[in-house]
Design an enzyme around this catalytic site. Sequence first.
Site, PDB file in Angstrom:
ATOM      1  N   TYR A 145       0.861  -1.184   0.000  1.00  0.00           N
ATOM      2  CA  TYR A 145       0.000   0.000   0.000  1.00  0.00           C
ATOM      3  C   TYR A 145       0.891   1.225   0.000  1.00  0.00           C
ATOM      4  CZ  TYR A 145      -3.398   3.487   1.634  1.00  0.00           C
ATOM      5  OH  TYR A 145      -4.205   4.601   1.770  1.00  0.00           O
ATOM      6  N   ASP A 186       9.509   2.730  -0.693  1.00  0.00           N
ATOM      7  CA  ASP A 186       8.491   3.421   0.102  1.00  0.00           C
ATOM      8  C   ASP A 186       8.744   3.075   1.567  1.00  0.00           C
ATOM      9  OD1 ASP A 186       4.819   3.397   0.269  1.00  0.00           O
ATOM     10  OD2 ASP A 186       6.374   4.263   1.552  1.00  0.00           O
ATOM     11  N   LYS A 239       4.901   9.405   8.431  1.00  0.00           N
ATOM     12  CA  LYS A 239       4.717   8.881   9.790  1.00  0.00           C
ATOM     13  C   LYS A 239       5.736   9.427  10.801  1.00  0.00           C
ATOM     14  CE  LYS A 239       2.580   4.682   7.953  1.00  0.00           C
ATOM     15  NZ  LYS A 239       1.193   4.652   8.467  1.00  0.00           N
TER      16      LYS A 239
END
Length: 446
Positions: A153, A248, A276
């Site tokens: 994702y 990623d 994050k």
Amino acid sequence: MSHDSRSPNNLRPRSKALFEEAVGLMPGGVNSPVRAFASVGGTPVFMKRANGAYLWDEDGNRYIDYITSWGPAIVGHAHPEVLAAINEAAAGGLSFGTPTAGESILAHKIIKAMPAIEMLRLVSSGTEACMSALRVARAFTGRTKILKFEGCYHGHADMLLVKAGSGAATLGLSGSPGVPESTAQHTLTAHFNDVDQLREIFSANRRDIAAVIVEPIIGNAGFIRPLPGYYDVLKGLCEEHGTVLIFDEVMTGFRVAHGGYQSLCGIKPDMTVLGKVIGGGMPVGAYGGRRDIMSMVAPSGPVYQAGTLSGNPVAVASGIKTLEILSRPGAYDTLAARSERLVSGLKSAAEGFGIPFTVDFEGGMFGFFFAKDSVRNFEDAKRANLDNFKKFFQLMLDDGIYLAPSAFEAGFLSLAHSESDIDATLDAARRAFRVIAESPNTQAGR
Ligand code: KE4
């Protein structure tokens, strides 16, 4: 809160009432699908506050938190030094829409930790960072096709909602209506850890693939680690075909190691995406990499990307302080030691009850599957025993342990998680495994 047979709603009447109100106001009553408990059942828990390793819900129940806001709260919730940095920044104004000194301080810290990043751009989310990185890679190569891996994702940009993990996989929406076929057709997908298929895809597409984007450890399908040498092959294929390799590291960056997974595997990606942790709980994302690629980005180059709140001074102050705390000696040793204690304890507890269970961790990130054999890709993850996961989640929740409400997510802990927190978690796990083992319809794992 010890586990008993009370229905979850008896434990959390205020969450139930708040959810009933929210579902009339926001789709599914949430602002991000994975929070809705769709795959684990029951009413989502409305949290009121957090501190250190703990969450408290609106009914006053305390939980040991293993999602840490999906990664950002790595130094512990409401860390006093982070709050002080945020308050000091906020007292000077929330957002100016101008360059600020703090952005360069944060950029320096990131570049120092990940030398493959020679230049970067700050944005406000991981989605924004991933979509921007791919736009730049397409412009740099003049190509359109991109390659991602099933179960990964990379945020919800149209071109990436193809066989996606995380909430999309949780809801069985690995694609999404609204994404035009004309967009999705340029996104190739591959099974993770399948070297032969990788070679086939590159030989079939030769110099047509602009970029490969991969979660270096897949955290959005559970926790799936690359097989030894996998990234050497991928890096070689990208070099051979002039394809941009994007790691990623939104989830793994500053989480599995200060330098992200790239610092552990020794692979130098052409571009890296972050999020994050670099915001410490405030909205910050970043994409960066080789200077020749990043120089394509406006205003130094022709590739346009912008953001009102990019590099926001308050969010940047939170990120700077978070990374500073993480750079202190022993931080990652502590995270790894806590993860190791947790997963080895879970593994032996499950084995004690004859429940097939696999575990893995790296730094402050961990995962588990109700499965006999190691999970090597998304197909394996989907074959794990999801019913047992659902039971485990609910039993642990009622026993004061907050795990990710999906089998297709990783777990996270923080510097605030103590050994006694881990031990309390393992006590709750033993109680949960006992109930699962004694359940008449418990099926063996995959
Ligand atoms: P955001 O747009 O949610 O900040 O980042 C997207 C993203 C990109 N790349 C990776 C590897 C990610 O894990 C994410 C977001 N992670 C999910 C949890 N697995 C966010 C939680 C949610 O969607 O509510």
